[in-house]
Scaffold this active site. Sequence first.
Site, PDB file in Angstrom:
ATOM      1  N   ASP A  60       0.550  -1.227  -0.008  1.00 36.70           N
ATOM      2  CA  ASP A  60       0.073  -0.100   0.104  1.00 36.70           C
ATOM      3  C   ASP A  60       0.935   1.332   0.492  1.00 36.70           C
ATOM      4  O   ASP A  60       0.409   2.595  -0.531  1.00 36.70           O
ATOM      5  CB  ASP A  60      -1.321   0.276   1.698  1.00 36.70           C
ATOM      6  CG  ASP A  60      -2.074  -1.099   0.989  1.00 36.70           C
ATOM      7  OD1 ASP A  60      -2.448  -1.364  -0.354  1.00 36.70           O
ATOM      8  OD2 ASP A  60      -2.831  -1.327   1.751  1.00 36.70           O
ATOM      9  N   SER A 106     -12.742  -1.888  -8.009  1.00 38.06           N
ATOM     10  CA  SER A 106     -11.765  -2.677  -7.076  1.00 38.06           C
ATOM     11  C   SER A 106     -12.511  -1.552  -5.419  1.00 38.06           C
ATOM     12  O   SER A 106     -13.161  -0.496  -6.366  1.00 38.06           O
ATOM     13  CB  SER A 106     -10.389  -2.076  -7.140  1.00 38.06           C
ATOM     14  OG  SER A 106      -9.239  -2.644  -5.910  1.00 38.06           O
ATOM     15  N   LYS A 139     -14.398  -6.308   6.169  1.00 40.36           N
ATOM     16  CA  LYS A 139     -13.909  -5.981   5.059  1.00 40.36           C
ATOM     17  C   LYS A 139     -12.967  -7.700   4.830  1.00 40.36           C
ATOM     18  O   LYS A 139     -11.875  -8.023   5.404  1.00 40.36           O
ATOM     19  CB  LYS A 139     -12.826  -5.091   4.431  1.00 40.36           C
ATOM     20  CG  LYS A 139     -11.642  -5.761   3.058  1.00 40.36           C
ATOM     21  CD  LYS A 139     -11.406  -4.550   2.488  1.00 40.36           C
ATOM     22  CE  LYS A 139     -10.864  -4.434   1.207  1.00 40.36           C
ATOM     23  NZ  LYS A 139      -9.543  -5.172   1.191  1.00 40.36           N
ATOM     24  N   CYS A 432      19.190 -35.998  12.417  1.00 38.58           N
ATOM     25  CA  CYS A 432      18.387 -35.237  12.999  1.00 38.58           C
ATOM     26  C   CYS A 432      18.853 -34.732  14.586  1.00 38.58           C
ATOM     27  O   CYS A 432      19.584 -35.646  14.714  1.00 38.58           O
ATOM     28  CB  CYS A 432      17.250 -36.797  13.426  1.00 38.58           C
ATOM     29  SG  CYS A 432      15.812 -36.089  14.915  1.00 38.58           S
ATOM     30  N   CYS A 450      13.387 -37.295   8.974  1.00 40.49           N
ATOM     31  CA  CYS A 450      14.479 -38.408   9.752  1.00 40.49           C
ATOM     32  C   CYS A 450      13.962 -39.470   9.623  1.00 40.49           C
ATOM     33  O   CYS A 450      13.276 -39.511   9.427  1.00 40.49           O
ATOM     34  CB  CYS A 450      14.237 -37.485  11.501  1.00 40.49           C
ATOM     35  SG  CYS A 450      14.735 -39.161  13.056  1.00 40.49           S
TER      36      CYS A 450
HETATM   37  S1  IVH Z   1     -16.930  -4.106  -2.690  1.00 42.09           S
HETATM   38  C1  IVH Z   1     -17.324  -2.078  -6.426  1.00 42.09           C
HETATM   39  N1  IVH Z   1     -17.112  -5.224   0.050  1.00 42.09           N
HETATM   40  O1  IVH Z   1     -12.026  -6.199  -1.535  1.00 42.09           O
HETATM   41  C2  IVH Z   1     -16.764  -2.529  -5.435  1.00 42.09           C
HETATM   42  N2  IVH Z   1     -15.268  -6.161  -1.255  1.00 42.09           N
HETATM   43  O2  IVH Z   1      -9.861  -4.756  -1.874  1.00 42.09           O
HETATM   44  C3  IVH Z   1     -16.041  -4.281  -4.765  1.00 42.09           C
HETATM   45  N3  IVH Z   1     -14.054  -7.353  -0.424  1.00 42.09           N
HETATM   46  O3  IVH Z   1     -11.592  -6.419  -4.774  1.00 42.09           O
HETATM   47  C4  IVH Z   1     -16.095  -4.616  -3.602  1.00 42.09           C
HETATM   48  N4  IVH Z   1     -15.484  -7.645   1.599  1.00 42.09           N
HETATM   49  O4  IVH Z   1     -12.677  -8.809  -3.384  1.00 42.09           O
HETATM   50  C5  IVH Z   1     -16.394  -4.933  -0.627  1.00 42.09           C
HETATM   51  N5  IVH Z   1     -17.434  -6.454   2.143  1.00 42.09           N
HETATM   52  C6  IVH Z   1     -16.386  -6.363   1.033  1.00 42.09           C
HETATM   53  C7  IVH Z   1     -15.327  -6.805   0.656  1.00 42.09           C
HETATM   54  C8  IVH Z   1     -14.794  -6.815  -0.699  1.00 42.09           C
HETATM   55  C9  IVH Z   1     -14.136  -8.008   0.829  1.00 42.09           C
HETATM   56  C10 IVH Z   1     -12.852  -7.918  -1.089  1.00 42.09           C
HETATM   57  C11 IVH Z   1     -12.845  -7.352  -2.835  1.00 42.09           C
HETATM   58  C12 IVH Z   1     -12.405  -6.390  -3.360  1.00 42.09           C
HETATM   59  C13 IVH Z   1     -11.296  -6.208  -2.565  1.00 42.09           C
HETATM   60  C14 IVH Z   1     -10.937  -5.066  -2.458  1.00 42.09           C
END
Ligand code: IVH
Length: 698
Positions: A60, A106, A139, A432, A450
């Site tokens: 990041d 994304s 997430k 060993c 071993c």
């Molecule tokens: S929404 C257009 N909701 O995070 C919105 N993504 O870093 C698209 N992910 O590719 C994603 N939990 O694989 C959304 N509650 C959640 C999520 C989530 C995990 C992942 C997903 C996405 C990635 C982006």
Amino acid sequence: MLLKVILCNKVSFKWFFDSINWYCMIFIKNYILKLQEKIRYYEYLYHSLGSPEISDNRYDFLIKKLHYLENKYKHLLTANSSPTQMIGSPGIIGFKKHKHITPMLSLNHVFNYSDFLNFYKNIKISLKEKKVFFCCELKIDGLALNLVYRKGILIQAMTRGDGIAGEDVTDNVRVISSIPNKLNGINIPKKLEVRGEIFMLKNDLMRLNGSVMNNCKKIFSNTRNAASGLLRQKNLNNVAMQNLMFCCYGYGYYPRYTNLFSHYDRLKQLNLWGLPISGYNSILHSSYDILCFYKKINSMRQFLNFNIDGIVIKVNSIILQNKLGCTNKAPRWAMAFKFVDQEKLSKVIGIMYCVGRTGAITPVAKINPIFISGVTIKKVSLYNFNEIKKLDLHIGDIVTIKRSGDVIPKIISVVKDYRSKNIKKIVFPHLCPVCKSILKLNTKYTKVYCTGGLKCKGRLKKLLYYFCSKNGLNIHGLGYKIISQLVDRNYIKNFFDFFNLDFDLLSSLEDIGKKTTINIINSINQSKNVILSKFLCALGIKEIGSIKSNIIAKHFLSLENLMNTTLQELVLLKGIGFSSACSLFDFINIKYNQDIIFNLSNSLNISSNHVQYNNTVKKLNPFFKKKIVISGTLNKFSRIEIKGIISQLEGRVMSDVSKNTDYIVVGKNPGYKFVKSKILKIKVILEQDFLKIIQDFL
Ligand code: IVH
């Protein structure tokens, strides 16, 4: 060197690039191009090979730096193939590619309160609304999956790929039990694109790594890599695939005629049609409430059985979402508010080598103690020797250690900038560390074993410990320390010696009281009644963990049948695989092992655990077609076993509590799921009651 330090420092790179003179432009352009190349390489390792080389935080940071530089020095750059403009990964080698109906975007992300508040304020300003409702979600840290349903039937499952086209993993996805092949209910659209995350539970990862039952015979370093590895398997292992879970968080194509114009309602509808959604989704509007949600989730994160790396905040109204629109990379109406993973530096002060129950030698790095997320870490497993090579690790190196949602700490990288001249090369042992027998590499050159067999006390202790564990005979009180003393004093040389232990001998050991001794003796006596699958698993045969033991026990029904089997019969068993079949066949055909099994079968009462029961009885059982959640440490069962029993009774084990949960089975020290079940007034079943109930139906 000074330049390198400045560029690697999170605070000073902005200052550095702001104040630099024009004659450095060529240098900057090259620097940006190199940075793009470096990020592309890391993305390839992460997405395509599923084996990242740097931490998420570092990734990041690099992306942020690239964004900043590209914005500031737009005039220096021509082509537009920067990773900052790409969605997702280039593609998995070997899978067919198809276009998504609608692109899979994304998410933008923030890491701190002030950036979150900026996002929040900008939304309100852009929409000119006083009150905007947000759907706040977890997430989940897994892989994005796109499911296409036509007339309610799953016709395609694809990974995100580059966001425009993904890889077709439909065949693999069809065996995942939480993904319905057919939707149920009313008003099912003719065409529907469902989006969600494929992930694995933390304890399933530990078990999978422990039993190495995955086809690739690979140790997975975290749940995301494991999910990615299983999803991309070429030779489908249905049993291993059952470790994958799905949680739906969105949709691509979703017809308007459903008249649902809030994100939350659409998810609810998807849930009614049979798709699993998270029970944590919450509708909030004030920035204060969202921050509280973020803090609450962050603090309970370690108690969740799956990894999350932040929360996602989405404008709930579809009409407002459309007003805000999307960039070519991410929607403007959503934001990931990520947790900052705890990473710390420490020094590797030595390497020790541990012998496992199969004789495999695992290198473990001893480090200067560090404190991460509430625990002191002194040792970090290096899995195998390739890991040392991959990291280019030396004794004396300064390393980054991460303990994210994963319980297991991991060395992420060696900080080469801090490498001193006094580092020492790690020399792989030839003998060993415990019994000094010669070590042998396996055929894939991934693990060292071993060759001392059960004469190796290191291996014997681990094997006996496993024999007594929940996966085996479940003998209470026989922990590793006691077993270690029993082996060192030559009181126990083999499994059946447990059944000759008496009070005097046990109480002569160190740190063992009268009460514990009595409990152990009672537990040993109780363990004499054992079902075939547990007996088989307890033997600790390479690649035969509890899931495979269950399959084998179900097929053979008696030990005698199993002992008379052929390799062909084993290979043909669904869910076993060639290498595991060979491992079992070799084991039961060695005279020494046959004697062990014979002696044990004289001391034990081994019964078949798979008595056929008729359909009426099946339907009468209280777990039939019910959704069940398990919380806390169980006394009598491992998680896999209880899952197996519930699925035999045709119930479904869910990873988390929601309003739809029918029962929660509770063991010792239940966690957050139990608290949640109380709030949702879900019926609680204690482990001992569960035991009583199932007795009538198995
Ligand atoms: S929404 C257009 N909701 O995070 C919105 N993504 O870093 C698209 N992910 O590719 C994603 N939990 O694989 C959304 N509650 C959640 C999520 C989530 C995990 C992942 C997903 C996405 C990635 C982006």
